[in-house]
Design an enzyme around this catalytic site. Sequence first.
Site, mmCIF file in Angstrom:
data_model
loop_
_atom_site.group_PDB
_atom_site.id
_atom_site.type_symbol
_atom_site.label_atom_id
_atom_site.label_comp_id
_atom_site.label_asym_id
_atom_site.label_seq_id
_atom_site.Cartn_x
_atom_site.Cartn_y
_atom_site.Cartn_z
ATOM 1 N N ASN A 87 0.828 -1.196 0.000
ATOM 2 C CA ASN A 87 0.000 0.000 0.000
ATOM 3 C C ASN A 87 0.869 1.255 0.000
ATOM 4 O O ASN A 87 1.943 1.283 0.575
ATOM 5 C CB ASN A 87 -0.963 -0.004 1.199
ATOM 6 N N PHE B 253 -1.922 8.121 4.083
ATOM 7 C CA PHE B 253 -2.711 8.710 5.180
ATOM 8 C C PHE B 253 -3.950 9.433 4.661
ATOM 9 O O PHE B 253 -4.263 10.558 5.083
ATOM 10 C CB PHE B 253 -1.869 9.678 6.012
ATOM 11 N N SER C 64 5.365 5.074 8.738
ATOM 12 C CA SER C 64 4.813 4.765 7.424
ATOM 13 C C SER C 64 5.804 5.189 6.347
ATOM 14 O O SER C 64 6.360 6.285 6.410
ATOM 15 C CB SER C 64 3.482 5.490 7.206
ATOM 16 N N ASN D 252 4.940 5.966 3.382
ATOM 17 C CA ASN D 252 4.165 6.586 2.314
ATOM 18 C C ASN D 252 3.946 8.090 2.469
ATOM 19 O O ASN D 252 3.256 8.697 1.663
ATOM 20 C CB ASN D 252 2.805 5.887 2.193
ATOM 21 N N THR D 253 4.512 8.691 3.525
ATOM 22 C CA THR D 253 4.514 10.147 3.682
ATOM 23 C C THR D 253 5.966 10.610 3.607
ATOM 24 O O THR D 253 6.777 10.198 4.451
ATOM 25 C CB THR D 253 3.888 10.572 5.019
ATOM 26 N N LYS E 101 4.784 3.843 17.146
ATOM 27 C CA LYS E 101 4.829 2.737 16.184
ATOM 28 C C LYS E 101 6.062 2.882 15.311
ATOM 29 O O LYS E 101 6.300 3.943 14.717
ATOM 30 C CB LYS E 101 3.570 2.737 15.319
ATOM 31 N N ASN F 113 5.476 -1.618 11.655
ATOM 32 C CA ASN F 113 4.719 -1.128 10.518
ATOM 33 C C ASN F 113 5.084 -1.941 9.268
ATOM 34 O O ASN F 113 5.751 -2.966 9.360
ATOM 35 C CB ASN F 113 5.030 0.363 10.305
#
Length: 384
Positions: free
Chosen positions: A132, A136, A207, A209-210, A250, A279
């Site tokens: 993925n 967010f 994450s 993805n940011t 996390k 994560n």
Amino acid sequence: MPTARPTSSRADARSAAPLYSRLFRTVLSRMDPEDAHRLVVAGLRLADRLGASAALARLTRPAPSLRTRALGREWPSPFGLAAGFDKGAAAVLPLAALGFGHIEIGTVTAQAQPGNPRPRLARLVADRALINRMGFNNDGAVEVRSRLQAMRRRAERLRAAGRHVPVIGVNIGKTKATPLEEAVEDYRFSARQLAPWADYLVVNVSSPNTPGLRQLQDIESLRPLLQAVREAADAATEEAAGARAPLLVKIAPDLADADVDAVADLVADLGLDGVIATNTTISRDGLHTSAAQVEDAGAGGLSGPVLAARAEEVLVRLRRRLPAQAAVISVGGVVDAADVDRRLQLGADLVQGYSAFIYEGPLWVRRINRGLAARRVSSGARRA
């Protein structure tokens, strides 16, 4: 980098519900994964509106023997749903009817944001894994707060009626448009809005993805961030006359062991309540899926059984390094009751899953809870 563990043969041989397996194979697997996710959530919410949740909850309620003490409270089961499935507290109680001991919503950011362009979610079916790069996507802290408030009122009515109500966690992250140098205030805003309505609060700095987010795992950046979030959360809950929300951080599986140790030492030094590990990973090692299909899936965080070995390594390392009162919630690659039980035996206080939910269907958590309960009965019999 994560150490790969071969995908368990149990993933194909287990007793996944035949009806869901057929539905997944013939319908859901042919849909865009994000569209399929929305369809499943819509189905759960419709069933709840039609009154089916009460009957389902009777079928899926965790056994009393699974009650677990962690983070200063009782959890109906040690097994829960990781952040990412319900990003905006839109389906907490329909999901609760499936039997989760806790549900972690989010990741929620201070400001609403659409996330990354679609497609942004891919299945690697041969590995029962997901990639993925959602970014967010969520409706922002203020809107999510209003949903949590309404959900809490309904949850209290259900609890008074004797219904199963899980522990609710809230996972917060950085708004993409916020520069890293302003990240502390961004997190503080979300903490002030959401902490009074959370049973526990999670700072997500892991994450992939940011852009730049994982830089906040550096200890020099992480210390002031966690201190600021804790102060904001405690002040907000005190103002609302609520109970203090335990605070956890996390972390990513891609941290070097020395950095995992450094995070553990920081958590101990600050007196934080615990760590969620881990994560998703940016690694693509150990996959059975063809290289061409993996490349076609694109960038993003990988989750699924391939992550299990590294998640276990980080769990063991944290448990040895952290003080006994600090909780570890283990997530990454759990598929069945044996996997969950293994994490508990390795020192996890609680365990979360997500990717297997997509492949196993809505009765997956019931099978895990029943398997855990059976293992506890069997263990007790052996000790006797």
